[in-house]
Design a protein around this motif. Structure first.
Motif: not given
Length: 97
Positions: A69-97
């Motif tokens: 999506a075209p609005y993702g990179p500008p969002f991440n670019k503006e967010l990056q200097p405002l947070i402690n991490e280099k970028e959002s930490v992603l954890t992919f989840l798998t449902p049980l059952g």
């Protein structure tokens, strides 16, 4: 198969209002994506600087479309200097059952 993940980041003190504004605006756009099933934004009750975003997409293709999506990179670019991490930490989840 649904694509489910948790995105986490911690706001640098002093940036709370701007990050909240950015994330709220971004959430509106993501929720409008055809393949998005959930985009729920939380902060930890014990640490309001810690953000957890629960995301669900119809499938891998919907998730890939979200990443392209075209609005993702500008969002991440503006967010990056405002947070402690280099970028959002992603954890992919798998449902049980």
């Amino acid at each position: 198969m649904k694509k489910t993940l948790l995105a986490e980041f911690t706001v640098r003190p002093g940036n709370e209002e701007r990050v909240a504004e950015l994330v709220k605006d971004y959430a509106v756009r993501v929720r409008e994506e055809p393949g998005n099933l959930a985009f729920e934004v939380y902060t930890k009750e014990s640490d309001p600087l810690a953000y957890w975003i629960f995301e669900v997409y119809e499938d891998e293709a919907a998730f890939r479309a979200h990443l392209a999506a075209p609005y993702g990179p500008p969002f991440n670019k503006e967010l990056q200097p405002l947070i402690n991490e280099k970028e959002s930490v992603l954890t992919f989840l798998t449902p049980l059952g």
